[in-house]
Write a protein that holds these residues in place. Structure first.
Motif, PDB file in Angstrom:
ATOM      1  N   SER A   1       0.830  -1.219   0.000  1.00  0.00           N
ATOM      2  CA  SER A   1       0.000   0.000   0.000  1.00  0.00           C
ATOM      3  C   SER A   1       0.857   1.259   0.000  1.00  0.00           C
ATOM      4  CB  SER A   1      -0.926   0.001   1.220  1.00  0.00           C
ATOM      5  OG  SER A   1      -0.170  -0.082   2.402  1.00  0.00           O
ATOM      6  N   THR A   2       2.049   1.184  -0.575  1.00  0.00           N
ATOM      7  CA  THR A   2       2.953   2.333  -0.535  1.00  0.00           C
ATOM      8  C   THR A   2       2.530   3.453  -1.469  1.00  0.00           C
ATOM      9  OG1 THR A   2       4.344   1.233  -2.192  1.00  0.00           O
ATOM     10  CG2 THR A   2       4.920   0.933   0.128  1.00  0.00           C
ATOM     11  N   ASP A   3       1.773   3.151  -2.508  1.00  0.00           N
ATOM     12  CA  ASP A   3       1.433   4.212  -3.460  1.00  0.00           C
ATOM     13  C   ASP A   3      -0.056   4.271  -3.760  1.00  0.00           C
ATOM     14  OD1 ASP A   3       1.068   1.945  -4.918  1.00  0.00           O
ATOM     15  OD2 ASP A   3       2.196   2.587  -6.678  1.00  0.00           O
ATOM     16  N   GLY A   4      -0.862   3.973  -2.796  1.00  0.00           N
ATOM     17  CA  GLY A   4      -2.285   4.159  -3.012  1.00  0.00           C
ATOM     18  C   GLY A   4      -3.137   2.951  -2.718  1.00  0.00           C
ATOM     19  N   GLY A   5      -2.568   1.844  -2.275  1.00  0.00           N
ATOM     20  CA  GLY A   5      -3.395   0.727  -1.876  1.00  0.00           C
ATOM     21  C   GLY A   5      -3.182  -0.527  -2.681  1.00  0.00           C
ATOM     22  N   ARG A   6      -3.954  -1.516  -2.352  1.00  0.00           N
ATOM     23  CA  ARG A   6      -3.867  -2.842  -2.953  1.00  0.00           C
ATOM     24  C   ARG A   6      -4.358  -2.807  -4.394  1.00  0.00           C
ATOM     25  NH1 ARG A   6      -7.582  -7.064  -3.210  1.00  0.00           N
ATOM     26  NH2 ARG A   6      -6.686  -9.161  -3.125  1.00  0.00           N
ATOM     27  N   MET A   7      -3.636  -3.493  -5.259  1.00  0.00           N
ATOM     28  CA  MET A   7      -4.041  -3.559  -6.655  1.00  0.00           C
ATOM     29  C   MET A   7      -5.141  -4.604  -6.816  1.00  0.00           C
ATOM     30  SD  MET A   7      -0.305  -3.303  -8.506  1.00  0.00           S
ATOM     31  CE  MET A   7      -0.985  -3.862 -10.062  1.00  0.00           C
ATOM     32  N   PRO A   8      -6.127  -4.368  -7.667  1.00  0.00           N
ATOM     33  CA  PRO A   8      -7.221  -5.337  -7.857  1.00  0.00           C
ATOM     34  C   PRO A   8      -6.701  -6.684  -8.356  1.00  0.00           C
ATOM     35  CG  PRO A   8      -7.770  -3.203  -8.828  1.00  0.00           C
ATOM     36  CD  PRO A   8      -6.321  -3.137  -8.462  1.00  0.00           C
ATOM     37  N   ASP A   9      -7.353  -7.768  -7.912  1.00  0.00           N
ATOM     38  CA  ASP A   9      -6.943  -9.111  -8.320  1.00  0.00           C
ATOM     39  C   ASP A   9      -7.042  -9.298  -9.833  1.00  0.00           C
ATOM     40  OD1 ASP A   9      -6.398  -9.787  -5.724  1.00  0.00           O
ATOM     41  OD2 ASP A   9      -8.313 -10.805  -5.371  1.00  0.00           O
ATOM     42  N   THR A  10      -8.036  -8.660 -10.447  1.00  0.00           N
ATOM     43  CA  THR A  10      -8.183  -8.815 -11.902  1.00  0.00           C
ATOM     44  C   THR A  10      -6.992  -8.212 -12.650  1.00  0.00           C
ATOM     45  OG1 THR A  10      -9.493  -6.761 -11.947  1.00  0.00           O
ATOM     46  CG2 THR A  10     -10.699  -8.845 -11.822  1.00  0.00           C
ATOM     47  N   ILE A  11      -6.404  -7.163 -12.092  1.00  0.00           N
ATOM     48  CA  ILE A  11      -5.221  -6.568 -12.721  1.00  0.00           C
ATOM     49  C   ILE A  11      -4.021  -7.491 -12.552  1.00  0.00           C
ATOM     50  CG2 ILE A  11      -3.623  -4.612 -12.649  1.00  0.00           C
ATOM     51  CD1 ILE A  11      -6.360  -3.997 -13.868  1.00  0.00           C
ATOM     52  N   VAL A  12      -3.894  -8.119 -11.380  1.00  0.00           N
ATOM     53  CA  VAL A  12      -2.800  -9.072 -11.155  1.00  0.00           C
ATOM     54  C   VAL A  12      -2.911 -10.224 -12.144  1.00  0.00           C
ATOM     55  CG1 VAL A  12      -1.670 -10.563  -9.477  1.00  0.00           C
ATOM     56  CG2 VAL A  12      -2.740  -8.436  -8.722  1.00  0.00           C
ATOM     57  N   ALA A  13      -4.129 -10.732 -12.339  1.00  0.00           N
ATOM     58  CA  ALA A  13      -4.339 -11.823 -13.284  1.00  0.00           C
ATOM     59  C   ALA A  13      -3.944 -11.409 -14.702  1.00  0.00           C
ATOM     60  CB  ALA A  13      -5.796 -12.274 -13.245  1.00  0.00           C
ATOM     61  N   GLN A  14      -4.243 -10.163 -15.060  1.00  0.00           N
ATOM     62  CA  GLN A  14      -3.872  -9.684 -16.393  1.00  0.00           C
ATOM     63  C   GLN A  14      -2.359  -9.557 -16.542  1.00  0.00           C
ATOM     64  OE1 GLN A  14      -6.286  -6.416 -18.172  1.00  0.00           O
ATOM     65  NE2 GLN A  14      -7.601  -6.639 -16.379  1.00  0.00           N
ATOM     66  N   ILE A  15      -1.671  -9.156 -15.471  1.00  0.00           N
ATOM     67  CA  ILE A  15      -0.207  -9.069 -15.526  1.00  0.00           C
ATOM     68  C   ILE A  15       0.379 -10.445 -15.840  1.00  0.00           C
ATOM     69  CG2 ILE A  15       1.870  -8.679 -14.149  1.00  0.00           C
ATOM     70  CD1 ILE A  15       0.349  -6.505 -12.641  1.00  0.00           C
ATOM     71  N   ILE A  16      -0.142 -11.464 -15.153  1.00  0.00           N
ATOM     72  CA  ILE A  16       0.349 -12.823 -15.374  1.00  0.00           C
ATOM     73  C   ILE A  16       0.083 -13.263 -16.806  1.00  0.00           C
ATOM     74  CG2 ILE A  16       0.027 -15.239 -14.700  1.00  0.00           C
ATOM     75  CD1 ILE A  16      -0.641 -14.175 -11.876  1.00  0.00           C
ATOM     76  N   GLU A  17      -1.133 -13.009 -17.277  1.00  0.00           N
ATOM     77  CA  GLU A  17      -1.480 -13.409 -18.645  1.00  0.00           C
ATOM     78  C   GLU A  17      -0.651 -12.650 -19.669  1.00  0.00           C
ATOM     79  OE1 GLU A  17      -5.412 -13.622 -21.576  1.00  0.00           O
ATOM     80  OE2 GLU A  17      -5.602 -12.912 -19.515  1.00  0.00           O
ATOM     81  N   MET A  18      -0.416 -11.363 -19.422  1.00  0.00           N
ATOM     82  CA  MET A  18       0.294 -10.517 -20.371  1.00  0.00           C
ATOM     83  C   MET A  18       1.721 -10.986 -20.604  1.00  0.00           C
ATOM     84  SD  MET A  18       1.060  -6.450 -19.975  1.00  0.00           S
ATOM     85  CE  MET A  18      -0.673  -6.053 -20.009  1.00  0.00           C
ATOM     86  N   PHE A  19       2.405 -11.395 -19.522  1.00  0.00           N
ATOM     87  CA  PHE A  19       3.819 -11.746 -19.638  1.00  0.00           C
ATOM     88  C   PHE A  19       4.079 -13.248 -19.537  1.00  0.00           C
ATOM     89  CE2 PHE A  19       3.891  -7.337 -17.944  1.00  0.00           C
ATOM     90  CZ  PHE A  19       4.581  -6.737 -18.996  1.00  0.00           C
TER      91      PHE A  19
END
Length: 457
Positions: free
Chosen positions: A196-214
């Motif tokens: 939470s250093t720069d505004g809070g927890r990132m949404p789980d759907t965004i984490v899933a997209q990061i994994i899929e993207m790379f």
């Protein structure tokens, strides 16, 4: 008189002609007059304290506050309230907290087909209402959400010109925001996204997209190292100051073991084709097949000769075994059509997907299939086709994955399948404009940049 003799002056057309001496004297007089005027113009102004002061006194009538208060009290008052639905709330308790004391409104909400939706609101959802000073409802707004907490519709109750209550549904109005985040891997990907250093927890759907993207470049099961870091730009959607859902990643940058991977979303509005992710030089990021059909697992047996765990015979293992928990989702590694779905001897529950040209992939030992999967059905890369199990000749929960060329099993790690079709020259020109904006955002997110502290904005 001698007609050729010159005279001091003569007249032409009735006007006197002055001698040279007279003209010089006249010009000198004009020069002195101008100088005198200029000297007068630049003379110092008198000091303000020496000027006479005139004071004007005027009595001003003060406003009568009592009359103003009386006038305001005679005007009809309007009150706006906002409340959140509480556990166990009834319609009566909700309206009471909203300041609504209106039996007609309560009966209308219970009987009207559209207005009934107010009684189905989920706990924590906001409701706004305006009443007059007698508690009569003027209008009410509420948003209905689905099981995933996504806004479905907005219910609006108001009074028409005849002062009768009416209700209508409309699509929810959402505010789109673009957010920027930077994270460093210290333990795992999910622990980094929970920071939470720069505004809070990132949404789980965004984490899933990061994994899929790379996932075609990074194996998130084993490739991550402490100190790896990533930057991401994504969209979120808000309603009444509350985030209701996360959208698509617009650009991502991941530094893994010193190698930088970048991608940017591009969708050409002039093309009927859907969008996709590309590198910053315009090359398609999506490859023909995922590096792994599971998001998180480990390779328990590679493509090689081995002793079969059940028969005990020395034989070739024509696939890769991924150890994973029972029920782990299995993704289609590439676009294609389901060629087989069912039980296949020692493979147990199995799915075979036929891809373009002569490529196919097989997934075995599943516990169950995806509910919408059928032979002949089209699947896209990343679609869930089933779940990890231990059916057939299996000693524990895992996925047996095969990559086939002309129906012959091949080691997927030795193949280099080309990416999707490249951008045309006109598309590339428009792509560069979109990529330039994301390049600037990444520069702000990198450590030490002046804009990193503003990443959450």
């Amino acid at each position: 008189m001698n007609p050729t003799q010159k005279t001091p002056s003569t007249r032409l057309s009735g006007l006197p002609v002055l001698s040279r001496k007279a003209r010089i004297i006249g010009a000198g007089a004009i020069f002195l007059a101008v100088c005198a005027f200029g000297a007068a113009a630049i003379a110092p102004l008198p000091d303000a304290s020496d000027l006479p002061v005139k004071s004007i006194a005027q009595d001003l009538a003060l406003p009568n506050l009592s009359d103003q208060i009386t006038a305001l009290q005679q005007e009809p008052q309007q009150f706006i309230h906002e409340e959140k639905v509480r556990p166990g709330d009834s319609l009566a308790s909700l309206l009471n907290r909203l300041g609504v004391d209106d039996q007609e409104a309560a009966a209308f909400i219970k009987s009207d087909r559209v207005a009934k939706g107010v009684m189905q609101l989920k706990t924590g959802k906001r409701v706004q209402a305006q009443t007059d000073d007698d508690g009569q409802l003027q209008w009410l707004h509420a948003t209905v959400v689905d099981n995933q907490d996504m806004p479905v519709k907005t219910i609006s109750i108001s009074r028409n010109n005849n002062h009768r209550l009416v209700a209508q549904e409309s699509a929810p109005k959402l505010e789109r925001r673009v957010e920027m985040r930077a994270r460093t891997i210290t333990n795992s990907l999910y622990s980094a996204t929970d920071a939470s250093t720069d505004g809070g927890r990132m949404p789980d759907t965004i984490v899933a997209q990061i994994i899929e993207m790379f996932s075609t470049s990074i194996d998130f099961r084993s490739d991550l190292r402490r100190g790896d870091h990533f930057n991401v730009v994504y969209e979120t959607f808000w309603q009444d100051g509350e985030m209701v859902k996360a959208g698509r990643i617009l650009a991502g940058e991941f530094v893994n073991r010193g190698t930088t991977y970048q991608s940017v979303w591009f969708e050409d509005p002039s093309s009927k084709a859907g969008g996709g992710y590309y590198t910053f030089d315009g090359k398609a990021l999506k490859r023909g097949f995922l590096k792994s059909p599971l998001e998180f697992s480990r390779i328990s047996s590679g493509f090689s000769m081995r002793v079969h765990p059940i028969s005990g015979n020395w034989k070739a293992h024509k696939g890769i075994d991924f150890a994973a928990s029972l029920g782990t989702p299995i993704r289609a590694s590439g676009d294609g059509v389901v060629d087989f779905q069912g039980v296949s001897g020692g493979y147990g529950n199995m799915v075979v997907i036929k891809h373009w040209a002569n490529y196919s992939t097989a997934y075995a030992h599943m516990s169950r299939f995806s509910s919408n999967l059928r032979k002949g059905a089209k699947v896209s890369q990343g679609d869930i086709i089933g779940y990890v199990g231990s059916t057939g000749w299996s000693t524990g929960a895992h996925l047996h994955y095969e990559f086939r060329v002309n129906n012959e099993a091949r080691d997927p790690n030795t193949l280099n399948v080309i990416a999707q079709a490249p951008l045309s020259s006109s598309e590339l020109s428009r792509f560069k404009t979109a990529a330039a904006d994301m390049t600037h955002r990444f520069a702000l997110l990198r450590p030490g940049s002046a804009g990193q502290a503003m990443a959450a904005r």
